[in-house]
Design a protein around this motif. Sequence first.
Motif, PDB file in Angstrom:
ATOM      1  N   UNK A 132     -29.771  23.216  36.661  1.00 46.84           N
ATOM      2  CA  UNK A 132     -30.962  23.840  36.094  1.00 46.84           C
ATOM      3  C   UNK A 132     -31.498  24.940  36.999  1.00 46.84           C
ATOM      4  N   UNK A 133     -31.213  24.858  38.300  1.00 43.95           N
ATOM      5  CA  UNK A 133     -31.607  25.927  39.218  1.00 43.95           C
ATOM      6  C   UNK A 133     -30.726  27.162  39.023  1.00 43.95           C
ATOM      7  N   UNK A 134     -29.469  26.945  38.673  1.00 36.13           N
ATOM      8  CA  UNK A 134     -28.611  28.082  38.336  1.00 36.13           C
ATOM      9  C   UNK A 134     -29.153  28.791  37.097  1.00 36.13           C
ATOM     10  N   UNK A 135     -29.616  27.998  36.128  1.00 37.65           N
ATOM     11  CA  UNK A 135     -30.218  28.586  34.938  1.00 37.65           C
ATOM     12  C   UNK A 135     -31.503  29.344  35.302  1.00 37.65           C
ATOM     13  N   UNK A 158     -24.492  22.661  29.563  1.00 34.42           N
ATOM     14  CA  UNK A 158     -23.610  21.487  29.525  1.00 34.42           C
ATOM     15  C   UNK A 158     -23.721  20.624  30.779  1.00 34.42           C
ATOM     16  N   UNK A 159     -24.074  21.238  31.905  1.00 32.84           N
ATOM     17  CA  UNK A 159     -24.131  20.506  33.171  1.00 32.84           C
ATOM     18  C   UNK A 159     -25.531  19.984  33.500  1.00 32.84           C
ATOM     19  N   UNK A 160     -26.529  20.357  32.716  1.00 32.19           N
ATOM     20  CA  UNK A 160     -27.897  19.915  32.987  1.00 32.19           C
ATOM     21  C   UNK A 160     -28.148  18.523  32.419  1.00 32.19           C
ATOM     22  N   UNK A 161     -29.247  17.915  32.849  1.00 35.14           N
ATOM     23  CA  UNK A 161     -29.644  16.609  32.320  1.00 35.14           C
ATOM     24  C   UNK A 161     -29.842  16.692  30.812  1.00 35.14           C
ATOM     25  N   UNK A 162     -30.472  17.763  30.353  1.00 35.43           N
ATOM     26  CA  UNK A 162     -30.711  17.944  28.925  1.00 35.43           C
ATOM     27  C   UNK A 162     -29.398  18.107  28.172  1.00 35.43           C
ATOM     28  N   UNK A 177     -38.244  17.086  35.621  1.00 40.41           N
ATOM     29  CA  UNK A 177     -38.542  18.480  35.984  1.00 40.41           C
ATOM     30  C   UNK A 177     -37.387  19.393  35.559  1.00 40.41           C
ATOM     31  N   UNK A 178     -36.160  18.909  35.735  1.00 41.06           N
ATOM     32  CA  UNK A 178     -34.980  19.666  35.298  1.00 41.06           C
ATOM     33  C   UNK A 178     -35.031  19.910  33.792  1.00 41.06           C
ATOM     34  N   UNK A 179     -35.406  18.881  33.023  1.00 36.43           N
ATOM     35  CA  UNK A 179     -35.471  19.004  31.563  1.00 36.43           C
ATOM     36  C   UNK A 179     -36.506  20.038  31.143  1.00 36.43           C
ATOM     37  N   UNK A 180     -37.711  19.950  31.716  1.00 34.84           N
ATOM     38  CA  UNK A 180     -38.770  20.882  31.315  1.00 34.84           C
ATOM     39  C   UNK A 180     -38.389  22.320  31.647  1.00 34.84           C
ATOM     40  N   UNK A 181     -37.835  22.534  32.826  1.00 30.93           N
ATOM     41  CA  UNK A 181     -37.504  23.913  33.208  1.00 30.93           C
ATOM     42  C   UNK A 181     -36.311  24.447  32.431  1.00 30.93           C
ATOM     43  N   UNK A 182     -35.372  23.595  32.101  1.00 32.50           N
ATOM     44  CA  UNK A 182     -34.275  24.030  31.236  1.00 32.50           C
ATOM     45  C   UNK A 182     -34.827  24.548  29.909  1.00 32.50           C
ATOM     46  N   UNK A 183     -35.803  23.850  29.355  1.00 34.27           N
ATOM     47  CA  UNK A 183     -36.420  24.282  28.098  1.00 34.27           C
ATOM     48  C   UNK A 183     -37.257  25.546  28.285  1.00 34.27           C
TER      49      UNK A 183
END
Length: 296
Positions: A132-135, A158-162, A177-183
């Motif tokens: 998610x940091x790469x995103x 594909x590699x994120x928790x979401x 936190x990974x999920x929210x920021x991915x969105x």
Amino acid sequence: MLLNMKTERLIEHTSRQTFKWILHNLKYFDIDRKGNISSDKKLKAFVELAYMLNMFYPYTSNQKDVEKISEFIHQCILRHDFLGEIMHDLDGLAGLAVLEEFELNYGSSQYHFELEKIVGHHVDSIVEKPPFREMDIKYSLEKANVTSTLPSYSVLLESTILGKEASFAYISPMETYSITHTLFYLTDMGRRTPPVEFDKQSSMKKLFSLIQFYVQKRDMDILAELIICINFLKCELNEFQTKYIAECINLISSMQKKDGRVPPVIYHPAKDREREFINCYHTTLVTLGVTQSFER
């Protein structure tokens, strides 16, 4: 989302109080200010302030407050050698892109050439980061008008928790936190439909299960981010969901102190104003974000 008048007034009040606290504490966001705050903490606080203004640009309310904060950020960018700091710590690449996005929003460019040069050496895809940091890097560069060498959003997702569609019942705060920021990145902070194959309704159900969990935890930071995601996805809510979100707003507002700050979930009040600023600034900024997300 159709909220009742009482909740709408509460959102407006919470927003005004949050802006009031930020303006009253602007000096602590100043990266060149002398004091007990370490350089890395000052840099983090300053970039997060710029990030929040970028997140909801252009603003439709609180224009005078936004102008004061924006001028403060702009003057700090002109005065401080952010480029020099980033060149010595390339982990901060996304932060430099955030500042470039801020400057572009307000009519100028400060770091385009340097960002292009850094990306030209594939530094954005060489620095090891969680998915998610790469995103985050890809999105921040995109907003700074720089083309990243990182893979597409579909591949990164594909590699994120979401993207892995992991069970949301047993995830940590960092994974949430990974999920929210991915969105955040996929929706361009609520400005677009995600540019990937995406089941919004399924994600909404999972977000609500997390919201219920973090209500019990009294974690206003993550709770606010989850509600921001609900608003960014722009899904139709049923009556129960709408009422529950209203209850969440009431909870967040009830946690806000009279001066406008919102304490984190683990909170030890500090008599020293600088330390209290460090304690509360992030959750307060996210609280501002959740109020603004109802205007997106």
